[in-house]
Write a protein that holds these residues in place. Structure first.
Motif, mmCIF file in Angstrom:
data_model
loop_
_atom_site.group_PDB
_atom_site.id
_atom_site.type_symbol
_atom_site.label_atom_id
_atom_site.label_comp_id
_atom_site.label_asym_id
_atom_site.label_seq_id
_atom_site.Cartn_x
_atom_site.Cartn_y
_atom_site.Cartn_z
ATOM 1 N N TRP A 56 1.125 -1.097 -0.185
ATOM 2 C CA TRP A 56 -0.037 -0.186 -0.014
ATOM 3 C C TRP A 56 0.758 1.218 -0.060
ATOM 4 O O TRP A 56 0.365 2.303 -0.534
ATOM 5 N N ASN A 72 1.083 7.128 0.067
ATOM 6 C CA ASN A 72 0.799 6.729 -1.141
ATOM 7 C C ASN A 72 1.298 7.120 -2.368
ATOM 8 O O ASN A 72 1.197 6.646 -3.324
ATOM 9 N N CYS A 297 -5.227 4.316 5.273
ATOM 10 C CA CYS A 297 -4.694 2.842 5.305
ATOM 11 C C CYS A 297 -4.890 2.457 6.760
ATOM 12 O O CYS A 297 -4.068 2.988 7.651
ATOM 13 N N CYS A 308 0.095 0.584 7.261
ATOM 14 C CA CYS A 308 0.054 -0.233 6.199
ATOM 15 C C CYS A 308 0.691 -1.435 6.238
ATOM 16 O O CYS A 308 1.964 -1.671 5.975
ATOM 17 N N SER A 312 -4.093 -4.567 6.154
ATOM 18 C CA SER A 312 -4.519 -3.194 6.237
ATOM 19 C C SER A 312 -5.589 -3.183 5.239
ATOM 20 O O SER A 312 -5.832 -3.783 4.240
ATOM 21 N N LEU A 314 -7.922 -0.332 2.768
ATOM 22 C CA LEU A 314 -7.825 1.053 2.408
ATOM 23 C C LEU A 314 -9.119 1.666 2.183
ATOM 24 O O LEU A 314 -10.242 1.044 2.087
ATOM 25 N N ASP A 325 -1.315 7.225 6.974
ATOM 26 C CA ASP A 325 -1.386 6.211 7.886
ATOM 27 C C ASP A 325 -1.105 7.076 9.343
ATOM 28 O O ASP A 325 -1.896 8.089 9.149
#
Length: 361
Positions: A56, A72, A297, A308, A312, A314, A325
């Motif tokens: 992730w 991300n 996440c 993450c 996990s 999303l 996070d």
């Protein structure tokens, strides 16, 4: 015949960047920071407990695989550097790093868990403090001096740009920890004095190493990150942590002005994004966000230091969450922070063409 050979040699030297006029070097940046700026150094610190190599992370960056960034997508430094036309500097520990790469792209020394203080976040086992990052920079300088000579190396490093973005770990993963030695030794005011005094020494070292164009980034409302909110039964921000960040920013801003006025040829600037981050968190809908208090996440109500993990889940729309996070903003939030910094500080375009700036999927 001789004149033809001489002309060919001059062309070759120019292409290599060592023409008679001096080093024809690209202006690059050197980044010193923590997980908010890390682009992969901690991936090579195999014992570190602060690594962004799990699924992730990086889902909206490049090929969608972990990029070493604790988000991300892009970091704030990525976005501002792209705007200025600066190449994205690779991680210092990237095994492909060479002298040529350094001269064309710079270096990123940032390390997840790193702090201004050496004692910060020791329980992460491996991380680069700011003093360690400066030590690594000194090694990089020696490599460049050996390649192009001391005079051209001095020009190269003095025309480069520098970013120092640290301090949040010194509070979250040091002073505010219940069993921290610093929390027993200092009170709020004396700890900030100690912290900013240490930073002052470090910035002076960087100046002695050639840093002239240097940006110090301040802290956001660290008491509002999801990991701090869980300390409150109501899920509210930790105001004491936010006050520490505000006082740190005030003291650091004064320090940067003082150093810029007293160090020879120094152009040091302070970037304060506290207000815009606080407004995004307080009024998320004004910026297109639906959630500003929990991570996109997450692993349900279980909140480890890095959320993450393969198990996990999303959120449905990553662009509507402020936090990726428990610690770190999302790409969308980083974009807003970067735009505000660009607007406030008027970052100039440095090179005609910089690195691409991939948008989230």
């Amino acid at each position: 015949m001789k004149s033809s050979m001489a002309a060919s040699l001059l062309i070759a030297l120019t292409i290599l960047g060592v023409a008679i006029g001096g080093c024809q070097c690209t202006i690059v940046q050197f980044i010193f920071g923590d997980s908010l700026s890390d682009v992969g150094n901690n991936e090579y610190l195999t014992k570190s407990l602060a690594r962004a190599n799990l699924p992730w992370y990086g889902i909206d960056f490049g090929n969608g695989l972990p990029s070493g960034r604790f988000t991300n997508g892009r970091t704030v430094a990525d976005i501002i550097g792209d705007y200025m036309g600066l190449p994205r500097p690779p991680a210092f520990l990237d095994p492909t790093l060479t002298e040529d790469t350094i001269m064309s792209n710079g270096v990123n020394f940032a390390s997840g868990g790193g702090g201004i203080l050496n004692e910060t976040a020791t329980y992460f086992i491996q991380r680069f403090s700011l003093y360690k990052q400066i030590e690594l920079f000194q090694g990089v300088q020696e490599l460049i001096r050996q390649k192009i000579g001391p005079t051209e190396a001095e020009k190269f490093f003095q025309q480069s740009r520098y970013v120092v973005a640290m301090g949040s770990n010194d509070f979250i993963n040091n002073y505010l920890m219940p069993f921290s030695s610093d929390s027993r030794t200092y009170n709020d005011d004396s700890f900030i004095t100690y912290l900013v005094g240490t930073l002052s020494d470090q910035l002076k070292i960087l100046h002695s190493l050639g840093a002239r164009e240097l940006m110090v980034f301040g802290l956001g409302p660290v008491g509002c990150i999801p990991l701090q909110r869980v300390l409150s039964t109501s899920g509210a921000c930790q105001q004491n942590a936010n006050n520490l960040a505000l006082n740190f920013n005030q003291a650091t801003s004064k320090l940067v002005i003082e150093l810029s006025n007293t160090l020879p040829n120094a152009s040091f600037r302070f970037g304060d994004a506290y207000d815009v981050v606080n407004d995004v968190i307080s009024n998320p809908s004004n910026y297109g966000f639906d959630n500003a208090d929990s991570p996109c996440c997450s692993f349900g109500k279980i909140q480890p230091s890095l959320t993450c993990i393969p198990a996990s889940k999303l959120c449905k729309d990553r662009s509507t969450y402020v936090f990726w996070d428990e610690y770190h903003p999302s790409d969308s939030a980083n974009m807003i922070i970067a735009k505000e910094m660009i607007k406030k500080l008027g970052f100039p375009k440095v090179n005609q063409a910089g690195a691409p700036s991939p948008q989230p999927s």
